[in-house]
Design a protein around this motif. Structure first.
Motif, short mmCIF file in Angstrom:
data_model
loop_
_atom_site.label_atom_id
_atom_site.label_comp_id
_atom_site.label_asym_id
_atom_site.label_seq_id
_atom_site.Cartn_x
_atom_site.Cartn_y
_atom_site.Cartn_z
N UNK A 68 43.50 33.70 52.13
CA UNK A 68 44.74 33.76 51.37
C UNK A 68 45.64 32.59 51.76
N UNK A 69 46.25 31.99 50.75
CA UNK A 69 47.12 30.85 50.97
C UNK A 69 46.43 29.51 50.81
N UNK A 89 37.13 37.17 35.62
CA UNK A 89 36.70 38.56 35.51
C UNK A 89 36.43 39.10 36.91
N UNK A 90 37.23 40.07 37.29
CA UNK A 90 37.05 40.75 38.57
C UNK A 90 36.06 41.89 38.39
N UNK A 91 35.43 42.34 39.46
CA UNK A 91 34.45 43.43 39.35
C UNK A 91 35.05 44.66 38.70
N UNK A 92 34.36 45.18 37.68
CA UNK A 92 34.80 46.39 37.01
C UNK A 92 35.97 46.22 36.07
N UNK A 93 36.38 44.97 35.85
CA UNK A 93 37.53 44.72 34.97
C UNK A 93 37.14 43.81 33.81
N UNK A 107 44.38 37.43 47.44
CA UNK A 107 43.17 38.26 47.28
C UNK A 107 42.96 38.74 45.85
N UNK A 108 44.04 38.98 45.13
CA UNK A 108 43.90 39.43 43.74
C UNK A 108 43.41 38.34 42.79
N UNK A 109 43.28 37.12 43.28
CA UNK A 109 42.68 36.05 42.47
C UNK A 109 41.15 36.08 42.54
N UNK A 110 40.61 36.94 43.37
CA UNK A 110 39.16 37.05 43.50
C UNK A 110 38.54 37.48 42.17
N UNK A 111 37.58 36.68 41.71
CA UNK A 111 36.94 36.93 40.41
C UNK A 111 35.88 35.87 40.17
N UNK A 112 35.11 36.08 39.14
CA UNK A 112 34.28 35.02 38.59
C UNK A 112 35.14 34.27 37.57
N UNK A 113 35.19 32.96 37.72
CA UNK A 113 36.00 32.14 36.83
C UNK A 113 35.10 31.43 35.82
N UNK A 114 35.49 31.52 34.56
CA UNK A 114 34.73 30.93 33.47
C UNK A 114 35.58 29.90 32.73
N UNK A 115 34.96 28.82 32.32
CA UNK A 115 35.64 27.94 31.37
C UNK A 115 35.02 28.16 30.00
N UNK A 116 35.82 27.89 28.99
CA UNK A 116 35.40 28.15 27.62
C UNK A 116 36.00 27.09 26.71
N UNK A 117 35.28 26.78 25.63
CA UNK A 117 35.72 25.78 24.67
C UNK A 117 36.04 26.43 23.34
N UNK A 133 34.96 32.95 42.87
CA UNK A 133 36.06 32.65 43.79
C UNK A 133 36.38 33.94 44.54
N UNK A 134 36.33 33.85 45.86
CA UNK A 134 36.65 35.01 46.69
C UNK A 134 37.75 34.62 47.67
N UNK A 135 38.82 35.39 47.67
CA UNK A 135 39.96 35.12 48.54
C UNK A 135 40.11 36.29 49.51
N UNK A 136 39.97 36.00 50.78
CA UNK A 136 40.07 37.05 51.80
C UNK A 136 41.50 37.13 52.32
N UNK A 137 41.87 38.32 52.74
CA UNK A 137 43.24 38.53 53.24
C UNK A 137 43.35 38.28 54.73
#
Length: 124
Positions: A14-15, A39-43, A88-98, A120-124
């Protein structure tokens, strides 16, 4: 047809900061609006940021405004997402799209081509 490949993800505390890249193939890349989603897991997949074909118009989700910056280099067929002050809440798979026509939009269904994503995984 355009192919998109994301890179730059990883595990950080974090940070910290990360810069994601979205490299595109295709001669018409410079005419496309490009968006970043996550997209975060389960979301559901949600909008993060987008940039117009010229780079003069950008738009951000409230959750990342002031921390993330989207930019593009059309000569390199690449769009970047600079992510600072990661949480930590930024943890997700990040996708780019056109998005092949029209201006900047935030809807997942507005975009025509997608990359495979980068974690992207952000630990606390």
């Amino acid at each position: 047809q355009v192919q998109l490949v994301e890179s730059g993800g990883g595990l950080v505390q974090a940070g910290a900061s990360l810069r994601l890249s979205c490299a595109a193939s295709g001669r018409t890349f410079s005419s496309y609006t490009i968006g970043w989603f996550r997209q975060a897991p389960g979301k559901e997949r949600v909008f993060v940021a987008a940039i117009s074909w010229s780079g003069t118009s950008t738009y951000y989700a409230d959750s990342v405004k002031g921390r993330f910056t989207i930019s593009r280099d059309n000569a390199k067929n690449t769009v970047y997402l600079q992510m600072n002050s990661l949480k930590p809440e930024d943890t997700a798979v990040y996708y780019c799209a056109a998005k092949t026509w029209g201006g900047v939009r935030v809807g997942v269904n507005e975009y025509d081509y997608w990359g495979a994503g980068t974690q992207v995984t952000v630990s606390s």
